[in-house]
Scaffold this active site. Structure first.
Site, PDB file in Angstrom:
ATOM      1  N   CYS A  67       0.687  -1.271   0.268  1.00 42.93           N
ATOM      2  CA  CYS A  67      -0.037   0.407   0.484  1.00 42.93           C
ATOM      3  C   CYS A  67       1.036   1.155  -0.027  1.00 42.93           C
ATOM      4  CB  CYS A  67      -1.198  -0.155   1.346  1.00 42.93           C
ATOM      5  SG  CYS A  67      -1.726   1.551   1.536  1.00 42.93           S
ATOM      6  N   CYS A  75      -1.596   6.583   6.652  1.00 50.46           N
ATOM      7  CA  CYS A  75      -2.507   5.785   7.201  1.00 50.46           C
ATOM      8  C   CYS A  75      -2.523   4.776   8.633  1.00 50.46           C
ATOM      9  CB  CYS A  75      -3.431   5.331   5.783  1.00 50.46           C
ATOM     10  SG  CYS A  75      -4.570   4.523   6.090  1.00 50.46           S
ATOM     11  N   CYS A 154      -8.496   1.171  -0.668  1.00 51.83           N
ATOM     12  CA  CYS A 154      -7.419   0.312  -0.088  1.00 51.83           C
ATOM     13  C   CYS A 154      -7.423  -0.605   0.270  1.00 51.83           C
ATOM     14  CB  CYS A 154      -8.451   0.896   1.776  1.00 51.83           C
ATOM     15  SG  CYS A 154      -8.453  -0.473   2.524  1.00 51.83           S
ATOM     16  N   GLU A 297     -27.292 -11.371  23.805  1.00 49.99           N
ATOM     17  CA  GLU A 297     -27.110 -10.757  23.150  1.00 49.99           C
ATOM     18  C   GLU A 297     -27.313  -8.884  23.682  1.00 49.99           C
ATOM     19  OE1 GLU A 297     -24.315  -9.549  20.542  1.00 49.99           O
ATOM     20  OE2 GLU A 297     -25.753  -7.887  20.204  1.00 49.99           O
ATOM     21  N   ASP A 341     -17.830 -15.108  23.560  1.00 48.96           N
ATOM     22  CA  ASP A 341     -16.988 -14.058  22.790  1.00 48.96           C
ATOM     23  C   ASP A 341     -17.459 -12.546  22.956  1.00 48.96           C
ATOM     24  OD1 ASP A 341     -16.382 -12.790  19.834  1.00 48.96           O
ATOM     25  OD2 ASP A 341     -16.989 -14.256  18.842  1.00 48.96           O
ATOM     26  N   CYS A 368     -10.915 -11.545  20.476  1.00 43.06           N
ATOM     27  CA  CYS A 368     -10.041 -10.660  19.535  1.00 43.06           C
ATOM     28  C   CYS A 368      -9.176  -9.376  20.296  1.00 43.06           C
ATOM     29  CB  CYS A 368     -10.659  -9.685  18.876  1.00 43.06           C
ATOM     30  SG  CYS A 368     -12.154  -8.377  20.013  1.00 43.06           S
TER      31      CYS A 368
HETATM   32  C1  LIG Z   1     -16.858 -10.061  19.271  1.00 46.40           C
HETATM   33  S1  LIG Z   1     -18.883  -9.843  19.298  1.00 46.40           S
HETATM   34  C2  LIG Z   1     -19.494 -11.686  19.028  1.00 46.40           C
HETATM   35  C3  LIG Z   1     -20.474 -12.023  17.991  1.00 46.40           C
HETATM   36  C4  LIG Z   1     -21.029 -12.973  17.838  1.00 46.40           C
HETATM   37  N1  LIG Z   1     -20.269 -14.168  18.608  1.00 46.40           N
HETATM   38  C5  LIG Z   1     -20.156 -13.709  16.397  1.00 46.40           C
HETATM   39  O1  LIG Z   1     -18.845 -14.084  15.917  1.00 46.40           O
HETATM   40  O2  LIG Z   1     -20.894 -13.382  15.698  1.00 46.40           O
HETATM   41  C6  LIG Z   1     -19.377  -9.272  20.433  1.00 46.40           C
HETATM   42  C7  LIG Z   1     -21.110  -8.948  20.864  1.00 46.40           C
HETATM   43  O3  LIG Z   1     -21.293  -9.131  22.054  1.00 46.40           O
HETATM   44  C8  LIG Z   1     -22.253  -8.752  22.565  1.00 46.40           C
HETATM   45  N2  LIG Z   1     -21.657  -7.066  23.632  1.00 46.40           N
HETATM   46  C9  LIG Z   1     -21.214  -6.247  24.012  1.00 46.40           C
HETATM   47  N3  LIG Z   1     -21.360  -6.140  25.441  1.00 46.40           N
HETATM   48  C10 LIG Z   1     -22.041  -7.001  25.513  1.00 46.40           C
HETATM   49  C11 LIG Z   1     -22.336  -6.942  26.797  1.00 46.40           C
HETATM   50  N4  LIG Z   1     -21.646  -6.942  27.706  1.00 46.40           N
HETATM   51  N5  LIG Z   1     -23.487  -8.901  27.301  1.00 46.40           N
HETATM   52  C12 LIG Z   1     -23.743  -8.588  26.178  1.00 46.40           C
HETATM   53  N6  LIG Z   1     -23.665  -8.837  24.556  1.00 46.40           N
HETATM   54  C13 LIG Z   1     -22.971  -7.398  24.739  1.00 46.40           C
HETATM   55  C14 LIG Z   1     -21.869  -7.185  21.105  1.00 46.40           C
HETATM   56  O4  LIG Z   1     -23.382  -6.224  20.400  1.00 46.40           O
HETATM   57  C15 LIG Z   1     -21.114  -7.765  19.762  1.00 46.40           C
HETATM   58  O5  LIG Z   1     -23.036  -8.871  19.371  1.00 46.40           O
END
Ligand SMILES: C[S@@+](CC[C@H](N)C(=O)[O-])C[C@H]1O[C@@H](n2cnc3c(N)ncnc32)[C@H](O)[C@@H]1O
Length: 411
Positions: A67, A75, A154, A297, A341, A368
């Site tokens: 890039c 960037c 990009c 969620e 997650d 992540c």
């Molecule tokens: C990293 S994403 C994972 C989503 C799903 N596992 C996927 O792979 O598509 C994290 C998710 O947690 C939700 N989130 C964030 N904080 C939260 C909380 N305190 N309690 C419940 N959900 C939450 C976000 O809206 C998001 O959808």
């Protein structure tokens, strides 16, 4: 005045490490083993930040950045354009291993795996947020800055994102523009207007949504949601909602989660932070009609999406709420298997303690951020959970980000 540095290693966040005048220097645009001239960009009493501006002794891992907009002061979207893909993965593996060692006391040989779909590490990003300048032109933010770097394209953006041509359009009245391309073929452009301004609605081959802040997004043309396809199953996902941004990531992570969790017929499983229901769908198919899955969620749109996506699997239910309060409110006292997650901040101590109290035999933790993952693993260890398997994925090539899936087993 540039300083000469010998770069010794890599740190979390896209930085390399060196020392100068007794202080640690976090340096960008360098690689471990290099000797560089660097401009100091920030100074605190404990450490310095710097940009390598001249490479005196290059690493064999150094490549010409594909890039032209990457580099010191340019960037901020990518961190490792100047490193071979193999070196990027080795550095990410070092970072994950270091976080596990330092924060969880675990010595682990980490291997970062390629995610199918972007063999050269380019053209993978299916969601790109562009910043818009005062004159209405879109670009990407410079590193740790509000300044906009104007680009003509990009290279890490997916071709379907680039087809919209966001960089060459007139976005007067907008503060930011997000372009999303789903695996089902749908696309959306989300326009965030400047305060008290009307943003022009572009004539694009995509749905156009207006970001109304706390009120969510409103479709001005086309559909407000997109279709993502994973392993022969369609998921409806609100365009502004969460979905993995690498086209191979959802399937790769689902396989890793099911491979580690080994959900069995009749089991009771939780999918915490379930988004649009990706893992809950896989878990529900595996536990069958004699088992049960509960997704939790917080985002209302994602909850609606997940309920729709799981409607053919009555053993799966989705509850709206924050995990921090929902487990108590729903009086969840046990589980056979927990999948979690969370966002970058990780679970945090109260959720770790609460989840550990469910006494699940397996916890599959998708993360992540290796620092918050390692911290939470150390807290789980205090409850008798040991990490027995780990997979790490190069889900965000050219950037420092890395995705991990860890299996924690009750001893
Ligand atoms: C990293 S994403 C994972 C989503 C799903 N596992 C996927 O792979 O598509 C994290 C998710 O947690 C939700 N989130 C964030 N904080 C939260 C909380 N305190 N309690 C419940 N959900 C939450 C976000 O809206 C998001 O959808």
């Amino acid at each position: 005045m540039p300083v000469e540095l010998t770069v010794t290693g890599v740190a979390n966040g896209g930085w390399c490490v060196a020392r100068h005048d007794g202080r640690v220097v976090f340096v960008r645009h360098a690689l471990p083993g290099e000797r560089v001239l660097a401009e100091i960009t920030e100074e605190t009493s404990r450490f310095l930040r710097a940009d390598a501006v001249e490479i005196l002794e290059p690493s064999p891992d150094r490549v010409t950045p594909p890039c032209p907009f990457s580099g010191p002061g340019r960037c901020g979207g990518c961190d490792w354009q100047h490193a071979s893909l193999d070196a990027q993965r080795r550095m990410k593996a070092d970072v994950v291993a270091e976080q596990l060692r330092r924060l969880a006391g675990i010595d682990w040989k980490v291997v970062v795996e390629e995610v199918p779909g972007a063999p050269d590490g380019l053209g993978w990003r299916t969601r790109v947020q562009f910043a818009v300048d005062r004159d209405g032109s879109a670009g990407l933010r410079r590193h740790r800055s509000h300044d906009v770097e104007h680009i003509d394209r990009c290279l890490i953006a997916h071709p379907a994102v680039e087809e919209i041509g966001a960089e060459t359009r007139d976005w007067r009245g907008a503060a930011a523009v997000e372009v999303v391309a789903a695996s089902g073929g749908d696309r959306a452009v989300i326009v965030e207007p400047l305060p008290h301004r009307r943003a022009a609605v572009p004539d694009v081959d995509a749905s156009v949504l207006l970001d109304e802040g706390r009120r969510g997004t409103r479709a001005l043309s086309g559909q407000a949601s997109l279709v993502e396809r994973v392993g022969g199953r369609d998921f409806r996902v609100t365009a502004s909602g969460f979905w993995q941004v690498h086209p191979g990531a959802a399937e790769t992570l689902l396989d890793a989660v099911l491979g580690f969790g080994e959900p069995k017929e009749g089991e009771w499983a939780l999918d915490l932070y379930c988004g649009a229901g990706l893992f809950a769908a896989g878990l529900a198919s595996a536990v069958g009609s004699s088992g049960a899955v509960l997704g939790i969620e917080s985002e209302p749109q994602a909850v609606q999406d997940a309920r729709l996506n799981l409607r053919d699997l009555p053993q799966a239910q989705v509850e709206r709420g924050r995990v921090e309060e929902a487990l108590d409110r729903l009086d969840i006292q046990t589980a056979d298997l927990v999948v979690a997650d969370p966002p970058r901040a990780g679970l945090g101590r109260p959720v770790v303690d609460r989840v550990a109290g469910l006494d699940a035999s397996r916890i599959v933790y998708v993360s992540c951020d290796p620092a918050t993952l390692a911290r939470d693993i150390s807290w789980f260890a205090g409850h008798g959970y040991r990490m027995t398997a780990l997979r790490a994925f190069d889900q965000y090539p050219m950037t420092h980000h890395v995705e991990c899936v860890a299996l924690l087993v009750k001893e």
